[in-house]
Scaffold this motif. Structure first.
Motif, PDB file in Angstrom:
ATOM      1  N   HIS A  95       0.862  -1.176   0.000  1.00  0.00           N
ATOM      2  CA  HIS A  95       0.000   0.000   0.000  1.00  0.00           C
ATOM      3  C   HIS A  95       0.900   1.228   0.000  1.00  0.00           C
ATOM      4  O   HIS A  95       2.120   1.121   0.141  1.00  0.00           O
ATOM      5  CB  HIS A  95      -0.949   0.014   1.202  1.00  0.00           C
ATOM      6  CG  HIS A  95      -0.269   0.109   2.531  1.00  0.00           C
ATOM      7  ND1 HIS A  95       0.311  -0.983   3.161  1.00  0.00           N
ATOM      8  CD2 HIS A  95      -0.064   1.171   3.371  1.00  0.00           C
ATOM      9  CE1 HIS A  95       0.833  -0.610   4.313  1.00  0.00           C
ATOM     10  NE2 HIS A  95       0.616   0.697   4.468  1.00  0.00           N
ATOM     11  N   CYS A  96       0.320   2.382  -0.205  1.00  0.00           N
ATOM     12  CA  CYS A  96       1.088   3.623  -0.279  1.00  0.00           C
ATOM     13  C   CYS A  96       1.127   4.302   1.085  1.00  0.00           C
ATOM     14  O   CYS A  96       0.110   4.372   1.783  1.00  0.00           O
ATOM     15  CB  CYS A  96       0.481   4.576  -1.302  1.00  0.00           C
ATOM     16  SG  CYS A  96       0.483   3.930  -2.991  1.00  0.00           S
ATOM     17  N   TYR A 117      -1.532   7.838  -3.632  1.00  0.00           N
ATOM     18  CA  TYR A 117      -1.632   6.634  -4.446  1.00  0.00           C
ATOM     19  C   TYR A 117      -0.544   6.545  -5.518  1.00  0.00           C
ATOM     20  O   TYR A 117      -0.526   5.613  -6.309  1.00  0.00           O
ATOM     21  CB  TYR A 117      -3.006   6.576  -5.131  1.00  0.00           C
ATOM     22  CG  TYR A 117      -4.148   6.361  -4.164  1.00  0.00           C
ATOM     23  CD1 TYR A 117      -4.539   5.083  -3.790  1.00  0.00           C
ATOM     24  CD2 TYR A 117      -4.827   7.438  -3.621  1.00  0.00           C
ATOM     25  CE1 TYR A 117      -5.583   4.878  -2.907  1.00  0.00           C
ATOM     26  CE2 TYR A 117      -5.879   7.253  -2.727  1.00  0.00           C
ATOM     27  CZ  TYR A 117      -6.246   5.974  -2.373  1.00  0.00           C
ATOM     28  OH  TYR A 117      -7.272   5.775  -1.486  1.00  0.00           O
ATOM     29  N   GLN A 166      -3.275  -2.359   2.934  1.00  0.00           N
ATOM     30  CA  GLN A 166      -3.619  -1.130   3.644  1.00  0.00           C
ATOM     31  C   GLN A 166      -4.102  -1.515   5.048  1.00  0.00           C
ATOM     32  O   GLN A 166      -4.912  -2.425   5.201  1.00  0.00           O
ATOM     33  CB  GLN A 166      -4.708  -0.393   2.865  1.00  0.00           C
ATOM     34  CG  GLN A 166      -4.797   1.090   3.120  1.00  0.00           C
ATOM     35  CD  GLN A 166      -5.588   1.391   4.375  1.00  0.00           C
ATOM     36  OE1 GLN A 166      -6.411   0.587   4.793  1.00  0.00           O
ATOM     37  NE2 GLN A 166      -5.333   2.545   4.958  1.00  0.00           N
ATOM     38  N   ARG A 174      -7.490  -2.065   5.646  1.00  0.00           N
ATOM     39  CA  ARG A 174      -8.010  -2.818   4.488  1.00  0.00           C
ATOM     40  C   ARG A 174      -9.063  -1.991   3.757  1.00  0.00           C
ATOM     41  O   ARG A 174     -10.079  -2.514   3.283  1.00  0.00           O
ATOM     42  CB  ARG A 174      -8.574  -4.152   4.938  1.00  0.00           C
ATOM     43  CG  ARG A 174      -8.525  -5.291   3.906  1.00  0.00           C
ATOM     44  CD  ARG A 174      -7.108  -5.678   3.514  1.00  0.00           C
ATOM     45  NE  ARG A 174      -7.073  -6.702   2.495  1.00  0.00           N
ATOM     46  CZ  ARG A 174      -6.945  -8.023   2.757  1.00  0.00           C
ATOM     47  NH1 ARG A 174      -6.807  -8.433   4.004  1.00  0.00           N
ATOM     48  NH2 ARG A 174      -6.921  -8.885   1.763  1.00  0.00           N
ATOM     49  N   SER A 175      -8.800  -0.675   3.672  1.00  0.00           N
ATOM     50  CA  SER A 175      -9.729   0.217   2.997  1.00  0.00           C
ATOM     51  C   SER A 175      -9.813  -0.128   1.511  1.00  0.00           C
ATOM     52  O   SER A 175      -8.820  -0.484   0.878  1.00  0.00           O
ATOM     53  CB  SER A 175      -9.282   1.671   3.149  1.00  0.00           C
ATOM     54  OG  SER A 175      -9.283   2.051   4.504  1.00  0.00           O
ATOM     55  N   GLY A 225      -7.136   0.542  -1.537  1.00  0.00           N
ATOM     56  CA  GLY A 225      -5.855   0.868  -0.911  1.00  0.00           C
ATOM     57  C   GLY A 225      -4.757  -0.168  -0.982  1.00  0.00           C
ATOM     58  O   GLY A 225      -3.623   0.108  -0.606  1.00  0.00           O
ATOM     59  N   SER A 226      -5.032  -1.391  -1.474  1.00  0.00           N
ATOM     60  CA  SER A 226      -4.025  -2.465  -1.481  1.00  0.00           C
ATOM     61  C   SER A 226      -3.753  -2.921  -2.910  1.00  0.00           C
ATOM     62  O   SER A 226      -4.682  -3.052  -3.713  1.00  0.00           O
ATOM     63  CB  SER A 226      -4.508  -3.652  -0.641  1.00  0.00           C
ATOM     64  OG  SER A 226      -4.782  -3.240   0.688  1.00  0.00           O
TER      65      SER A 226
END
Length: 224
Positions: A114-115, A119, A134, A137-138, A141-142
């Motif tokens: 993830h960042c 992004y 993420q 786990r949004s 986001g992964s």
């Protein structure tokens, strides 16, 4: 504006569905073996009367396909340099399962990442990648990245809840059984928390599941 014309009435909307993306490759047979190994559906491998060969694959559950090919003299169907196409998104409902499938098919996939911020880290040359999915786990986001033999860059992105407006709330659908199973598992976990809050079993759980899954896909506020 020409005399007598009017912009009061907008033209009728016409669906525009992205159907095909052209992939620049240097070796058609090598590319065909790679995408077949991923388990993608081979739609066509045809040679036209003009002496050109065209191959089309479709990823599982995708409404958009890829094409690549060449003339019998070796010229690609696109003038783009082989490997120059980057940032091709494949949306998945479970990033870990999707990565494991790539590995099982012999693909040199990156770790899940993830960042740290924003992004931009999704793309090569940008710093800020952090190992693992993420933290919350949004949705969106992964990521996992991989390349085909020519270097065309693909990106898996985990999406579980769509942004508002991205999906018609009146047309809930799932493109594959695995996507439906993932949505049911998320609804099950959320419903478990719902039952803890109300202090008893919820006999109307099918209705709650259905509302949760429809709202999640449409990007609306989830039921509590």
């Amino acid at each position: 504006m020409p005399k007598g014309s009017s912009n009061d009435t907008a033209p009728a909307a016409v669906d525009m569905k992205l159907e095909v993306v052209i992939i620049p490759v240097s070796n058609v047979d090598r590319a065909k073996k790679f995408y077949a190994r991923l388990g993608w559906r081979l739609d066509a491998d045809v040679v036209s009367g003009a002496g050109s060969r065209l191959i089309q694959f479709t990823p599982p559950g995708s409404g958009c396909s890829i094409q690549f090919g060449a003339s019998l003299f070796g010229t690609d169907v696109t003038s783009a340099a082989p490997g120059s196409l980057q940032g091709l998104y494949l949306i998945v409902s479970d990033i870990a399962i999707a990565r494991n499938e790539l590995i099982a098919h012999g693909v040199d996939a990156s770790e899940v990442f993830h960042c740290a911020t924003g992004y931009a880290c999704r793309f090569p040359g940008n710093d800020g990648r952090v190992s693992g999915p993420q933290p919350e786990r949004s949705s969106y986001g992964s990521f996992v990245s991989f390349r085909d033999p020519d270097g065309n860059g693909w990106l898996l992105q985990e999406v579980t809840t769509r942004l508002p407006g991205r999906v018609d709330p009146g047309a809930t659908s799932f493109r594959s059984a695995s996507d439906l199973v993932s949505a049911l598992r998320r609804a099950e976990a959320a419903h478990g928390q719902h039952e803890k809050r109300i202090g008893h079993a919820d006999p109307s759980w099918p209705d709650w599941y259905a509302e949760y899954m429809a709202r999640e896909q449409a990007g609306e506020e989830l039921p509590q």
